[in-house]
Write an enzyme that holds these catalytic residues in place. Structure first.
Site, short mmCIF file in Angstrom:
data_model
loop_
_atom_site.label_atom_id
_atom_site.label_comp_id
_atom_site.label_asym_id
_atom_site.label_seq_id
_atom_site.Cartn_x
_atom_site.Cartn_y
_atom_site.Cartn_z
N ASP A 15 0.77 -1.83 -0.43
CA ASP A 15 -0.30 -0.10 0.10
C ASP A 15 1.11 1.41 0.00
O ASP A 15 0.24 2.24 0.69
CB ASP A 15 -0.99 0.25 1.28
CG ASP A 15 -2.08 -1.13 1.03
OD1 ASP A 15 -2.10 -2.31 0.22
OD2 ASP A 15 -2.06 -1.43 2.27
N GLU A 222 -11.39 -0.20 -3.29
CA GLU A 222 -10.64 0.91 -2.48
C GLU A 222 -8.97 1.76 -3.11
O GLU A 222 -8.86 2.26 -4.34
CB GLU A 222 -9.82 0.11 -1.80
CG GLU A 222 -8.72 -1.49 -2.46
CD GLU A 222 -8.98 -2.37 -1.77
OE1 GLU A 222 -9.42 -2.10 -0.09
OE2 GLU A 222 -8.43 -3.25 -1.28
O1 FUB Z 1 -3.67 -3.37 2.93
C1 FUB Z 1 -5.33 -2.98 3.61
C2 FUB Z 1 -5.35 -3.40 2.77
O2 FUB Z 1 -5.25 -3.73 1.84
C3 FUB Z 1 -5.41 -1.62 2.29
O3 FUB Z 1 -5.66 -0.62 3.00
C4 FUB Z 1 -6.56 -2.30 0.52
O4 FUB Z 1 -6.69 -0.93 0.15
C5 FUB Z 1 -5.61 -3.27 0.68
O5 FUB Z 1 -4.88 -2.71 -0.32
#
Ligand code: FUB
Length: 325
Positions: A15, A222
């Site tokens: 991330d 996301e």
């Molecule tokens: O790393 C946890 C979660 O997985 C992140 O917040 C999302 O974007 C995904 O990458």
């Protein structure tokens, strides 16, 4: 740099949020670890507890400095569990880290921690941002005004909110209804609160219609990121359960943004998440995959590859190497 390279071979980092501060490139990743928690759609297996910061003066051939642990859940007064993707912004010589973390009621909130240097350490505020919810904050600075983009589906809890209010229970739209949007909000002058109610980030197709919830290879899931290129705002994100990084272009920070295409095809691993940044005259895509851990979705490794634009401002897509299953 035409082929992707791994950045932190001896640890699991994911991330990435990436910025250039004072001529040096700083990487703010999530710090994956083996917690033994079984994998589920709620993302309980992403049970991270701290952040490291990395920096370099030369991403092509230089070494990466690991500045060590810069924030730990044990130092955050309101902490429950799961320190997910963060971002950092600089204002008036101070550095503000925005991080999602579940509170003691298992609800994701977004917190702020402050440092005097880009490499931290970051000191957390006693409480999360008032009215904050969900995950994946990404900050845009625009002529001294700061905007936060945020939100994520499934384990990121975005489906539990409508018009910034918590619902009795999670609700997903029908397939032909507009997709659940991420959010954008202006930050207060002191960088510690929202200055307004968060607004929906609308992504339109080329005909001007909002992408629908059923359009799962294009709609938002996301991992918001935003960058400027030749006067336009490029909003990029993950499609989550279809594992693509896509992008859309708008004329102002609030959008709407018009869908353009895929910038990274699926990687090995379930999640895909990124940052796009210009450094020393080249553009780079920072991202992660699960190749080094043998495909374990919760143990991800940081990568970087050069990103190229076409003359019309579209981005040349990059192959992630996964199957998208
Ligand atoms: O790393 C946890 C979660 O997985 C992140 O917040 C999302 O974007 C995904 O990458």
């Amino acid at each position: 740099m035409k082929t992707a390279k791994y950045l932190v071979p001896n640890d699991y980092m994911a991330d990435p949020a990436v910025h250039v501060f004072n001529g040096r490139l700083y990487i703010y990743p999530s710090h994956d670890r083996e917690s033994g928690i079984p994998e589920n759609d709620n993302g309980d297996h992403f049970d991270m507890k701290d952040y490291h910061v990395f920096s370099t003066g030369d991403i092509e051939t230089g070494t990466l400095t690991d500045h060590g642990v810069v924030l730990d859940t044990k130092d955050i007064p309101w902490a429950g569990r799961q320190l997910w993707d963060c971002d950092v912004a600089c204002k008036d010589g101070k550095y503000y880290m925005y991080f999602p973390l579940k509170d003691k009621n298992d609800i994701f909130r977004i917190g702020v921690a402050i440092a005097g240097k880009p490499e931290g350490p970051f000191i957390p505020q006693p409480d999360p941002i008032r009215g904050s919810y969900s995950i994946d904050p990404a900050i845009l600075e625009e002529n001294g005004t700061y905007y936060m983009y945020f939100g994520g589906l499934w384990g990121g809890q975005l489906q539990r909110y409508r018009d910034n209010k918590a619902l009795e229970s999670a609700e997903f739209p029908a397939g032909d209804e507009p997709a659940i949007p991420s959010r954008v909000v202006k930050l207060s002058q002191d960088m510690l609160q929202f200055a307004e109610e968060p607004r929906p980030v609308i992504i339109l197709d080329k005909a001007g219609k909002p992408l629908t919830h059923g359009d799962s290879t294009r709609r938002y899931f996301e991992a918001s990121w935003i960058h400027n290129y030749q006067g336009k705002y490029y909003y990029s994100y993950s499609t989550g359960d279809t594992h693509r990084l896509c992008y859309a272009i708008g004329d102002n920070p609030y959008g709407p943004f018009t869908y353009q295409g895929v910038l990274l095809t699926p990687v090995v691993g379930w999640t895909t998440h990124h940052a796009i940044v210009e450094f020393k005259g080249k553009w780079y895509l920072f991202h992660h995959d699960s190749v080094p851990s043998g495909g374990q979705t919760w143990l991800r490794s940081l990568k970087v590859v050069e990103l190229e634009y076409n003359p019309d401002g579209t981005i040349q897509p990059i192959e992630g190497g996964g199957t998208g299953d």
